[in-house]
Design an enzyme around this catalytic site. Structure first.
Site, PDB file in Angstrom:
ATOM      1  N   ASP A  49       0.836  -1.206   0.000  1.00 37.97           N
ATOM      2  CA  ASP A  49       0.000   0.000   0.000  1.00 37.97           C
ATOM      3  C   ASP A  49       0.874   1.261   0.000  1.00 37.97           C
ATOM      4  OD1 ASP A  49       0.888  -0.168   2.610  1.00 37.97           O
ATOM      5  OD2 ASP A  49      -1.077   0.104   3.531  1.00 37.97           O
ATOM      6  N   SER A  50       2.193   1.075  -0.014  1.00 38.43           N
ATOM      7  CA  SER A  50       3.101   2.204  -0.257  1.00 38.43           C
ATOM      8  C   SER A  50       2.806   2.840  -1.611  1.00 38.43           C
ATOM      9  CB  SER A  50       4.563   1.735  -0.202  1.00 38.43           C
ATOM     10  OG  SER A  50       4.753   0.579  -1.006  1.00 38.43           O
ATOM     11  N   ASP A  88      -1.123  -6.150  -0.160  1.00 41.13           N
ATOM     12  CA  ASP A  88      -1.393  -5.489   1.123  1.00 41.13           C
ATOM     13  C   ASP A  88      -2.879  -5.214   1.307  1.00 41.13           C
ATOM     14  OD1 ASP A  88       0.592  -4.939   2.952  1.00 41.13           O
ATOM     15  OD2 ASP A  88       1.256  -3.099   1.971  1.00 41.13           O
ATOM     16  N   LYS A 118      -1.136  -9.355   2.986  1.00 38.97           N
ATOM     17  CA  LYS A 118      -0.327  -8.883   4.118  1.00 38.97           C
ATOM     18  C   LYS A 118      -1.178  -7.912   4.914  1.00 38.97           C
ATOM     19  CE  LYS A 118       3.264  -5.847   3.710  1.00 38.97           C
ATOM     20  NZ  LYS A 118       2.798  -4.686   4.506  1.00 38.97           N
ATOM     21  N   GLU A 120      -1.165  -5.414   8.696  1.00 41.57           N
ATOM     22  CA  GLU A 120      -0.334  -4.841   9.756  1.00 41.57           C
ATOM     23  C   GLU A 120      -0.932  -5.129  11.127  1.00 41.57           C
ATOM     24  OE1 GLU A 120       0.407  -0.680   9.014  1.00 41.57           O
ATOM     25  OE2 GLU A 120       1.158  -1.080   6.987  1.00 41.57           O
ATOM     26  N   GLU A 187       9.527  -4.373  10.226  1.00 45.31           N
ATOM     27  CA  GLU A 187       9.986  -3.090   9.671  1.00 45.31           C
ATOM     28  C   GLU A 187      10.427  -2.145  10.789  1.00 45.31           C
ATOM     29  OE1 GLU A 187       7.315  -1.166   6.918  1.00 45.31           O
ATOM     30  OE2 GLU A 187       8.509   0.683   6.889  1.00 45.31           O
TER      31      GLU A 187
HETATM   32  O1  KIV Z   1       3.595  -1.072   1.549  1.00 44.08           O
HETATM   33  C1  KIV Z   1       4.746  -1.533   1.449  1.00 44.08           C
HETATM   34  O2  KIV Z   1       5.448  -1.338   0.452  1.00 44.08           O
HETATM   35  C2  KIV Z   1       5.254  -2.328   2.557  1.00 44.08           C
HETATM   36  C3  KIV Z   1       6.723  -2.617   2.594  1.00 44.08           C
HETATM   37  C4  KIV Z   1       7.452  -1.409   2.973  1.00 44.08           C
HETATM   38  C5  KIV Z   1       7.024  -3.768   3.485  1.00 44.08           C
HETATM   39  O3  KIV Z   1       4.516  -2.690   3.423  1.00 44.08           O
END
Ligand code: KIV
Length: 282
Positions: A49-50, A88, A118, A120, A187
Site C-alpha cells: 500500500d506504499s 497489502d 499482508k 499490519e 519493519e
Molecule cells: O507497503 C509496502 O510497500 C510495505 C513494505 C514497505 C514492506 O509494506
C-alpha cells in the site's frame, strides 16, 4: 488444455519452508511492466500500500482503498509468472472484525489471483489472522514500524527501542506466528530485536530496516532505484539513480522537440515518399 508457459509460480508453502534456508528476496511492484522486469529476480512481489505515496502522491498509506489494491494486484499478477504475489490490505479494510477482514481478503484473492495478503498488526490482529488462516487465506503479518499506524506513532519512527517496547514487538511476533501467519515482515526495529525475533520464531522473517539475520529482505523498488524524489529512508540502499537519469532524458527530448530534430525521418510514416510527391506536384 492450457498453452501458456510451464513456469510454475512459487507458492506460500515454498516461502514458508525457507525458514533458516537461502534468504527470501522480495521487492514491491504496483504495475504489470514493473512486475515483468522484477519477476525473474525475486521470490515474492509485494503489492504494497506504499503505492499510495509512490503512485498516487498521498502523504501516507491511509487514503489507499481496496479497489486500488485490487486493480494494482491484478496488474502485477498479469505481469508476472514466477514470483509469489502478496497484496497489502489497506487501512480500514480488516481491523474492525475477523468477518469484515475475511470478506475483504477473499475479494482480494478472488479478484487479483494473488496467493496471499499482508496485514499490519501483532497481538491486536492475532484473532483475525487465526480466522483468516483457518479459512484458507494465507497471511503475511507486518509488525514493528507499521505505516498505517503513523498517527498513533506520531510519525515514521523506529519501534521496539527499550526493553518494554522490544518485549511488545517480540510478543507481536509470537502472537502472529501462533495465529497461523506464514511469515512476518519486520519493519523499522533495532537490529538485535529483529535478530532475536528471527531466532525465536519458526516462520520466515522478512526484514526492512531490520537485520541481515532475517530470513529474507524486502525493499520498495522506487527507493532502491532512486525514483522517489530526494528522500530515501536509512534502510533503503539506492542501487541506481533512475530518477536523475529520467530527468536528463526528458531534458534531451525537450531540447530536440524545440529544435525540430525529433522526430527524425525514421520515426515518421511514409515520410520520404510523401515529401518526394509533394516536391513533384509543386
Ligand atoms: O507497503 C509496502 O510497500 C510495505 C513494505 C514497505 C514492506 O509494506
Amino acid at each position: 488444455m492450457s498453452t501458456s508457459s510451464q513456469i510454475r509460480r512459487i507458492g506460500v508453502p515454498e516461502l514458508r519452508a525457507r525458514k533458516g534456508e537461502e534468504p527470501i528476496v522480495s521487492l514491491t511492484a504496483y504495475t504489470a511492466p514493473m512486475a515483468r522486469m522484477l519477476d525473474p529476480h525475486v521470490d515474492f512481489l509485494l503489492v504494497g500500500d506504499s503505492l499510495g505515496m509512490l503512485v498516487y502522491g498521498f502523504e501516507s498509506t491511509l487514503p489507499v482503498t481496496l479497489d486500488m489494491m485490487i486493480a494494482h494486484g491484478a496488474a502485477v499478477v498479469r505481469g508476472s509468472e514466477r514470483a509469489c504475489i502478496v497484496v497489502d490490505m489497506p487501512f480500514g479494510t480488516y481491523e474492525a472484525s475477523p468477518e469484515i477482514a475475511y470478506a475483504n481478503c477473499a475479494r482480494v484473492l478472488a479478484e487479483t489471483g494473488c496467493a496471499a495478503v499482508k496485514l499490519e498488526g501483532g497481538v491486536a490482529m492475532a484473532e483475525t489472522i487465526a480466522f483468516l488462516t483457518a479459512r484458507g487465506i494465507p497471511v503475511l503479518a507486518h509488525i514493528g514500524l507499521t505505516p498505517q499506524s503513523v498517527n498513533a506513532f506520531g510519525g515514521f519512527k523506529v519501534q521496539g527501542r527499550g526493553e518494554d517496547r522490544a518485549a511488545e514487538v517480540l510478543a507481536d511476533a509470537r502472537a502472529v506466528e501462533a495465529a497461523g501467519a506464514f511469515g512476518i515482515v519486520i519493519e523499522g526495529v533495532p537490529e538485535p530485536l529483529a535478530r532475536t525475533i528471527t531466532q525465536e520464531t519458526k516462520i520466515p522473517t522478512i526484514g526492512i530496516g531490520a537485520s541481515p539475520a532475517c530470513d529474507g529482505q524486502v525493499l520498495v523498488t522506487e527507493d532502491m532505484v532512486g525514483m522517489f524524489g530526494t528522500f530515501t529512508p536509512k534502510f533503503a540502499k539506492r542501487y541506481a539513480e533512475l530518477g536523475e537519469q529520467l530527468g536528463e532524458v526528458a531534458a534531451t527530448y525537450a531540447e530536440e522537440v524545440r529544435a525540430r530534430s525529433f522526430p527524425g525521418q525514421e520515426h515518421c510514416f511514409d515520410a520520404a515518399p510523401a515529401a518526394a510527391a509533394l516536391k513533384k506536384n509543386g
